[in-house]
Design an enzyme around this catalytic site. Structure first.
Site, PDB file in Angstrom:
ATOM      1  N   CYS A 132      76.870 -10.328  76.878  1.00 33.00           N
ATOM      2  CA  CYS A 132      75.941  -9.369  76.263  1.00 33.00           C
ATOM      3  C   CYS A 132      76.209  -7.992  76.861  1.00 33.00           C
ATOM      4  CB  CYS A 132      74.498  -9.828  76.431  1.00 33.00           C
ATOM      5  SG  CYS A 132      73.959 -10.027  78.143  1.00 33.00           S
ATOM      6  N   ARG A 143      70.897 -11.679  78.608  1.00 29.47           N
ATOM      7  CA  ARG A 143      70.687 -12.258  77.280  1.00 29.47           C
ATOM      8  C   ARG A 143      71.724 -13.342  77.000  1.00 29.47           C
ATOM      9  NH1 ARG A 143      70.805  -7.085  73.463  1.00 29.47           N
ATOM     10  NH2 ARG A 143      72.184  -6.367  75.141  1.00 29.47           N
TER      11      ARG A 143
END
Length: 310
Positions: A260, A265
């Site tokens: 990410c 994430r």
């Protein structure tokens, strides 16, 4: 007399039921529900750990009995921009009263991104009796469940953590190798927003960690982390997840690297692919802030804004 077709249908139904039961058991090994956790909080052999990113979340109220691991300082090396060291991680867990046989449940804010990072760190150091609270802090609060501002102190634990296992961690040379191959044997999954992936923006508004260039690593497919969850933040079913990633060409037949912007994430997607679906997955925690700032590496930019913005 029972027909062959009837027998086949019954066998198929029985097989589907068996697979569903097995899948439910598998998910229970890596996820717990808010209902389950609420009924287990009095257990001495259970430790609940909050890993949130927003300042003051834990202090204003947390799941009763939970301890706090701060992502910014506890789970990273603040000097070398690396994960927490083996020695420091073991000391943190012992201070939290964790023994080798303690069951651990992680949860956090922001859709469990940083709790999933925590699960990844636990996995790296060989602590395998760890599960995520499905839906995280948001779901717990949305259901009106108890929060406590009281800090709980535990007698020191005696857990021993293993040396770091980097088989689930990708580094810059790993992803550069994939990016430069005409026919890569490893699949890259970029879990950022479409705007980040295409190069229309470098990062979401308000974030501090930026890259010089916009776009994505060549050959990466884009499956935003948010597609893996329901409206309440819980993970979609394994069947739904399998179909979601298969639509992007990721079916578990090849090793996968997730990334990410800074690795948190992508930890969430690492959890979905690795722990729920059982695929061979590494998380690239250097992610776009490292790759997009590196000299001499190829970038795919679909928006024509390689050097950031128009």
């Amino acid at each position: 007399m029972i027909s062959v077709s009837t027998t086949a249908r019954r066998f198929g139904a029985a097989l589907a039921l068996s697979l569903t039961a097995g899948l439910a058991q598998a998910n229970s090994d890596v996820l717990v529900s808010t209902d389950w956790l609420a009924g287990e909080l009095d257990r001495d052999d259970l430790r609940v750990i909050e890993v949130s990113v927003n300042p003051g979340q834990f202090e204003r109220g947390h799941i009763p009995g939970a301890v706090n691991l701060r992502w910014h300082t506890d789970l990273v090396d603040t000097v070398s921009r690396d994960i927490v060291s083996q020695a420091n991680f073991q000391a943190l867990l012992r201070e939290a009263g964790i023994n080798n046989d303690t069951d651990i449940v992680l949860y956090g804010d922001t859709n469990n991104w940083f709790a999933a990072w925590g699960a990844w760190i636990f996995e790296i150091y060989g602590v395998d009796n760890v599960r995520l609270l499905d839906g995280g802090r948001n779901k717990w609060e949305a259901e009106g469940r108890a929060l406590s501002p009281r800090q709980t102190n535990y007698a020191a634990g005696d857990i021993t953590v293993a040396a770091a296992d980097n088989s689930i961690r990708a580094f810059l040379p790993d992803v550069v190798d994939v990016a430069r191959r005409d026919d890569p044997s490893t699949q890259l999954v970029d879990i950022r927003s479409a705007a980040e992936y295409e190069g229309r923006i470098i990062a979401p508004d308000g974030v501090a960690e930026l890259a010089v260039r916009a776009g994505h690593i060549p050959s990466a497919v884009n499956v935003s982390w948010g597609q893996a969850v329901n409206e309440d933040g819980t993970f979609k079913s394994a069947d739904e997840l399998r179909a979601l990633y298969a639509d992007a060409g990721v079916d578990g037949s090849q090793p996968v690297i997730t990334y990410c912007r800074i690795g948190e994430r992508s930890s969430h997607t690492w959890f979905a692919l690795s722990k729920i679906l059982g695929y061979d997955v590494k998380n690239y925690d250097g992610s776009w802030t490292e790759y997009g700032n590196s000299v001499g590496v190829p970038v795919t930019n679909l928006a024509g804004t390689v050097w950031g913005g128009q």
